[in-house]
Design a protein around this motif. Structure first.
Motif, PDB file in Angstrom:
ATOM      1  N   VAL A 267       0.930  -1.099   0.450  1.00 55.06           N
ATOM      2  CA  VAL A 267      -0.194   0.051  -0.123  1.00 55.06           C
ATOM      3  C   VAL A 267       0.424   1.010  -0.104  1.00 55.06           C
ATOM      4  O   VAL A 267       1.512   1.215   1.102  1.00 55.06           O
ATOM      5  CB  VAL A 267      -0.939   0.219   0.985  1.00 55.06           C
ATOM      6  N   LYS A 268       1.037   2.430  -0.840  1.00 55.17           N
ATOM      7  CA  LYS A 268       1.254   3.220  -1.197  1.00 55.17           C
ATOM      8  C   LYS A 268       1.425   4.293  -1.011  1.00 55.17           C
ATOM      9  O   LYS A 268      -0.285   4.292  -0.999  1.00 55.17           O
ATOM     10  CB  LYS A 268       2.103   3.277  -2.624  1.00 55.17           C
ATOM     11  N   VAL A 269       1.707   5.131   0.185  1.00 52.60           N
ATOM     12  CA  VAL A 269       0.858   6.154   1.144  1.00 52.60           C
ATOM     13  C   VAL A 269       1.486   7.528   0.466  1.00 52.60           C
ATOM     14  O   VAL A 269       2.919   7.773   0.531  1.00 52.60           O
ATOM     15  CB  VAL A 269       1.510   6.436   2.673  1.00 52.60           C
ATOM     16  N   LEU A 270       1.132   8.642  -0.584  1.00 52.98           N
ATOM     17  CA  LEU A 270       1.338   9.718  -0.907  1.00 52.98           C
ATOM     18  C   LEU A 270       0.484  10.712  -0.505  1.00 52.98           C
ATOM     19  O   LEU A 270      -0.893  11.236  -0.970  1.00 52.98           O
ATOM     20  CB  LEU A 270       1.096   9.655  -2.457  1.00 52.98           C
ATOM     21  N   PRO A 271       1.060  11.530  -0.348  1.00 51.56           N
ATOM     22  CA  PRO A 271       0.510  12.677   0.435  1.00 51.56           C
ATOM     23  C   PRO A 271       0.752  13.978  -0.985  1.00 51.56           C
ATOM     24  O   PRO A 271       1.315  13.376  -1.240  1.00 51.56           O
ATOM     25  CB  PRO A 271       1.594  13.077   1.671  1.00 51.56           C
ATOM     26  N   GLY A 272      -0.424  14.574  -0.733  1.00 52.15           N
ATOM     27  CA  GLY A 272      -0.641  15.645  -1.545  1.00 52.15           C
ATOM     28  C   GLY A 272       0.545  17.162  -0.909  1.00 52.15           C
ATOM     29  O   GLY A 272       0.784  16.889   0.284  1.00 52.15           O
ATOM     30  N   ILE A 273       1.310  17.152  -2.299  1.00 52.56           N
ATOM     31  CA  ILE A 273       2.139  18.300  -2.149  1.00 52.56           C
ATOM     32  C   ILE A 273       1.605  19.894  -2.682  1.00 52.56           C
ATOM     33  O   ILE A 273       2.093  19.053  -4.278  1.00 52.56           O
ATOM     34  CB  ILE A 273       3.664  18.343  -1.611  1.00 52.56           C
ATOM     35  N   MET A 274       1.671  20.775  -2.782  1.00 52.46           N
ATOM     36  CA  MET A 274       1.518  21.704  -3.718  1.00 52.46           C
ATOM     37  C   MET A 274       3.284  22.264  -4.195  1.00 52.46           C
ATOM     38  O   MET A 274       3.498  23.413  -3.108  1.00 52.46           O
ATOM     39  CB  MET A 274       0.711  22.793  -3.223  1.00 52.46           C
ATOM     40  N   PRO A 275       4.126  22.229  -5.166  1.00 53.14           N
ATOM     41  CA  PRO A 275       4.929  23.210  -5.091  1.00 53.14           C
ATOM     42  C   PRO A 275       5.149  24.368  -5.895  1.00 53.14           C
ATOM     43  O   PRO A 275       4.134  24.314  -6.738  1.00 53.14           O
ATOM     44  CB  PRO A 275       5.824  22.119  -6.547  1.00 53.14           C
ATOM     45  N   ILE A 276       5.559  25.102  -5.391  1.00 50.24           N
ATOM     46  CA  ILE A 276       5.607  26.466  -6.408  1.00 50.24           C
ATOM     47  C   ILE A 276       7.198  27.398  -5.775  1.00 50.24           C
ATOM     48  O   ILE A 276       7.960  27.239  -5.147  1.00 50.24           O
ATOM     49  CB  ILE A 276       4.934  27.606  -5.355  1.00 50.24           C
ATOM     50  N   ILE A 277       7.145  27.494  -7.286  1.00 46.36           N
ATOM     51  CA  ILE A 277       8.690  26.638  -8.079  1.00 46.36           C
ATOM     52  C   ILE A 277       8.989  28.286  -8.753  1.00 46.36           C
ATOM     53  O   ILE A 277       8.240  28.701  -8.860  1.00 46.36           O
ATOM     54  CB  ILE A 277       8.854  25.612  -8.762  1.00 46.36           C
ATOM     55  N   GLY A 278      10.748  28.660  -8.025  1.00 45.12           N
ATOM     56  CA  GLY A 278      10.900  29.738  -8.599  1.00 45.12           C
ATOM     57  C   GLY A 278      12.182  29.845  -8.973  1.00 45.12           C
ATOM     58  O   GLY A 278      12.691  29.000  -8.540  1.00 45.12           O
ATOM     59  N   ARG A 279      13.220  30.391 -10.016  1.00 42.65           N
ATOM     60  CA  ARG A 279      14.436  30.263 -10.319  1.00 42.65           C
ATOM     61  C   ARG A 279      15.522  30.494  -9.291  1.00 42.65           C
ATOM     62  O   ARG A 279      16.325  30.158  -8.292  1.00 42.65           O
ATOM     63  CB  ARG A 279      14.823  31.455 -10.585  1.00 42.65           C
ATOM     64  N   THR A 280      14.478  30.924  -7.434  1.00 43.75           N
ATOM     65  CA  THR A 280      15.317  31.276  -5.925  1.00 43.75           C
ATOM     66  C   THR A 280      14.564  31.040  -5.714  1.00 43.75           C
ATOM     67  O   THR A 280      13.124  30.959  -5.701  1.00 43.75           O
ATOM     68  CB  THR A 280      16.005  32.804  -6.066  1.00 43.75           C
ATOM     69  N   ASP A 281      14.362  30.822  -3.713  1.00 42.79           N
ATOM     70  CA  ASP A 281      13.860  30.634  -2.921  1.00 42.79           C
ATOM     71  C   ASP A 281      13.291  32.198  -2.526  1.00 42.79           C
ATOM     72  O   ASP A 281      11.414  31.924  -2.532  1.00 42.79           O
ATOM     73  CB  ASP A 281      14.641  30.582  -1.620  1.00 42.79           C
ATOM     74  N   GLU A 282      13.616  33.066  -2.778  1.00 41.25           N
ATOM     75  CA  GLU A 282      12.983  34.665  -3.379  1.00 41.25           C
ATOM     76  C   GLU A 282      11.753  34.430  -4.294  1.00 41.25           C
ATOM     77  O   GLU A 282      10.392  34.983  -3.612  1.00 41.25           O
ATOM     78  CB  GLU A 282      13.904  35.855  -2.895  1.00 41.25           C
ATOM     79  N   GLU A 283      12.273  34.448  -5.142  1.00 43.88           N
ATOM     80  CA  GLU A 283      10.815  34.823  -6.187  1.00 43.88           C
ATOM     81  C   GLU A 283       9.491  33.272  -6.278  1.00 43.88           C
ATOM     82  O   GLU A 283       8.760  34.092  -6.408  1.00 43.88           O
ATOM     83  CB  GLU A 283      11.914  34.288  -8.108  1.00 43.88           C
ATOM     84  N   ALA A 284      10.323  32.294  -5.724  1.00 42.65           N
ATOM     85  CA  ALA A 284       9.198  31.617  -5.129  1.00 42.65           C
ATOM     86  C   ALA A 284       8.474  31.749  -4.317  1.00 42.65           C
ATOM     87  O   ALA A 284       7.249  32.239  -3.731  1.00 42.65           O
ATOM     88  CB  ALA A 284       9.456  29.697  -5.069  1.00 42.65           C
ATOM     89  N   GLN A 285       8.720  32.289  -3.369  1.00 43.79           N
ATOM     90  CA  GLN A 285       8.464  32.615  -2.034  1.00 43.79           C
ATOM     91  C   GLN A 285       7.640  34.666  -2.504  1.00 43.79           C
ATOM     92  O   GLN A 285       6.001  34.284  -2.182  1.00 43.79           O
ATOM     93  CB  GLN A 285       8.741  33.292  -1.055  1.00 43.79           C
ATOM     94  N   GLU A 286       7.851  34.995  -3.576  1.00 42.10           N
ATOM     95  CA  GLU A 286       7.214  36.177  -4.036  1.00 42.10           C
ATOM     96  C   GLU A 286       5.718  35.425  -4.869  1.00 42.10           C
ATOM     97  O   GLU A 286       4.321  36.517  -5.004  1.00 42.10           O
ATOM     98  CB  GLU A 286       7.902  37.072  -4.695  1.00 42.10           C
ATOM     99  N   LYS A 287       6.591  34.213  -5.750  1.00 40.71           N
ATOM    100  CA  LYS A 287       4.993  34.053  -6.334  1.00 40.71           C
ATOM    101  C   LYS A 287       3.179  33.523  -5.252  1.00 40.71           C
ATOM    102  O   LYS A 287       2.783  33.786  -5.789  1.00 40.71           O
ATOM    103  CB  LYS A 287       5.790  32.830  -7.654  1.00 40.71           C
ATOM    104  N   ARG A 288       4.496  33.071  -4.432  1.00 39.51           N
ATOM    105  CA  ARG A 288       3.173  32.452  -3.547  1.00 39.51           C
ATOM    106  C   ARG A 288       2.757  33.517  -2.856  1.00 39.51           C
ATOM    107  O   ARG A 288       1.294  33.434  -2.396  1.00 39.51           O
ATOM    108  CB  ARG A 288       4.222  31.866  -1.885  1.00 39.51           C
TER     109      ARG A 288
END
Length: 440
Positions: A267-288
């Motif tokens: 039985v495989k357990v796969l939680p849901g996860i929402m990826p929000i991706i940027g070129r940098t961590d800062e860009e990703a947080q701005e997108k979020r």
């Protein structure tokens, strides 16, 4: 790790469809879904699956028009859609949602056996119990079944479907022109099921599916869900906002699977996860932050009301969120923590509505491709997951970033396949092929 792509008409983030990079929402064009499926297949994902509700979330304020106006609600019927996608893909698994509350076992067994044959063994059934009274009213009922009743029905429903998939043994069809014998009658069986919810004679009028049983997916977090899923599911789709809760749930669930006499690895357990991706961590947080600013709180409260079967419009937007833990009849397990957190923080009704539909209580992995890969690696290596259900915030860009930037990073680390090793979805997931219960 295993990776599934969760497909909706507009992405999972409540503000995602309004993002400048999101495509216009056109939920009934095959080309949109074909392109997603083929991109996911090129990246070697295990499965793409399609969610469903058989009604609109129209409880909030009692207005269907307001509900439709606030957010995308139109969606294609999943079995029809994955049938079409089977013809334009060759390796990726394809999952469709069908409710055990508003369907019949023979019909479901026949649908998925057919698609499993047509796809060469790549189909999965996402067996849900549904959640809302609005769905019930489309099927001659005033209210949805209570939590315990719908899971008892689901348990028996899945059992009957599995019996029907077994009703033709391997090699039952062996046409012999000389003798005029088409099939071996000794290998075709009635199931003669007579239970609290269903009476089904069988056999199915389709030979055994290529996978033996198409993969069965179940989603949820409640104790009742786990009791059924540890016995019936091949893959579970779970909701956890952080790694700590996911680790606790993963360990408990696998132990419960073992207690049922099943190998935990089956039985495989796969939680849901929402990826929000940027070129940098800062860009990703701005997108979020940009996505968060696009959320309409009332759209969130409309979704919550439909899923809880409770009209939140009777509470002022700027007032404290009420304690509804004992009155929820819909997605009970998911909302217990949401309400508890709201009561602890003193959040208003509007704040909870906006915060909930940002990710629907799923974890968010926001950062550069390396950071997102780090997060996924930690969850898998720390015993919180066997993989993930990817829930892009908007489409198609939200999934394109993951497939083109994060998947290669996971492959470089040896955490994800570079090519498919087998032909069926069970091959991709490393699941055994069930033997028919009627075989000698």
């Amino acid at each position: 790790m295993h990776l599934a792509l969760f497909v909706t008409e507009a992405g999972m983030h409540a503000g995602g469809w309004r993002h400048p990079d999101a495509a216009p929402v056109r939920p009934f064009g095959l080309g949109f879904y074909r392109d997603l499926a083929q991109k996911a297949e090129a990246a070697k994902l295990d499965i793409l699956f399609v969610a469903d509700k058989v009604g609109l979330d129209d409880l909030y304020g009692g207005s269907v028009g307001a509900t439709v106006a606030r957010r995308p609600n139109a969606r294609p019927e999943p079995v029809t859609l994955v049938s079409a996608l089977a013809a334009v893909t060759s390796r990726i698994g394809l999952g469709a949602t069908v409710s055990t509350t508003y369907a019949e076992p023979y019909h479901v067994a026949r649908l998925f056996a057919t698609i499993d044959h047509l796809s060469g063994g790549r189909v999965a059934w996402n067996a849900v119990t549904s959640v809302s009274d609005s769905e019930a009213r489309n099927f001659g009922r005033d209210a949805h079944l209570d939590h315990a009743a719908r899971y008892a029905r689901a348990d028996e429903f899945i059992d009957v479907v599995r019996k029907l998939w077994d009703s033709w043994e391997e090699g039952a069809i062996a046409p012999d022109k000389a003798t005029g014998r088409f099939a071996d009658e000794a290998r075709v069986h009635t199931v003669n099921h007579d239970g609290p919810h269903f009476r089904v004679r069988g056999p199915l009028n389709i030979e055994r599916p290529p996978q033996g049983h198409p993969v069965v997916i179940q989603a949820g977090v409640s104790g009742t869900f786990q009791d059924v899923a540890t016995r019936q599911a091949d893959l579970v789709f779970t909701v956890h906002p952080d790694i700590a809760s996911a680790k606790r749930a993963y360990a408990a669930f696998k132990a419960q699977v073992a207690a049922q006499g099943r190998s935990p690895g089956t039985v495989k357990v796969l939680p849901g996860i929402m990826p929000i991706i940027g070129r940098t961590d800062e860009e990703a947080q701005e997108k979020r932050a940009q996505l968060r600013a696009l959320i309409d709180p009332v759209a969130g409260l409309s979704f919550m009301s439909g899923s809880m079967n409770y009209d939140l419009s009777q509470h002022p937007l700027d007032g404290p969120f009420p304690d509804l833990r004992d009155v929820i009849t819909g997605s009970r397990g998911r909302f217990q923590r949401v309400i508890a957190d709201a009561l602890e923080s003193g959040a208003t009704v509007a704040e909870v509505g906006a915060a909930y539909v940002e990710s629907l209580s799923f974890a968010v992995a926001a950062g550069s491709p390396v950071t997102v890969a780090d997060i996924l690696e930690e969850w898998v290596t720390e015993g919180a997951a066997d993989g993930f259900v990817l829930m892009p915030p908007y489409l198609p860009g939200g999934v394109d970033d993951f497939l083109t930037l994060v998947v290669p990073e996971l492959q470089r680390r040896g955490l994800f396949r570079r090519d498919y090793d087998g032909a069926t979805l069970r091959d991709h997931l490393g699941l055994p092929r069930p033997v028919s219960r009627y075989s000698a």
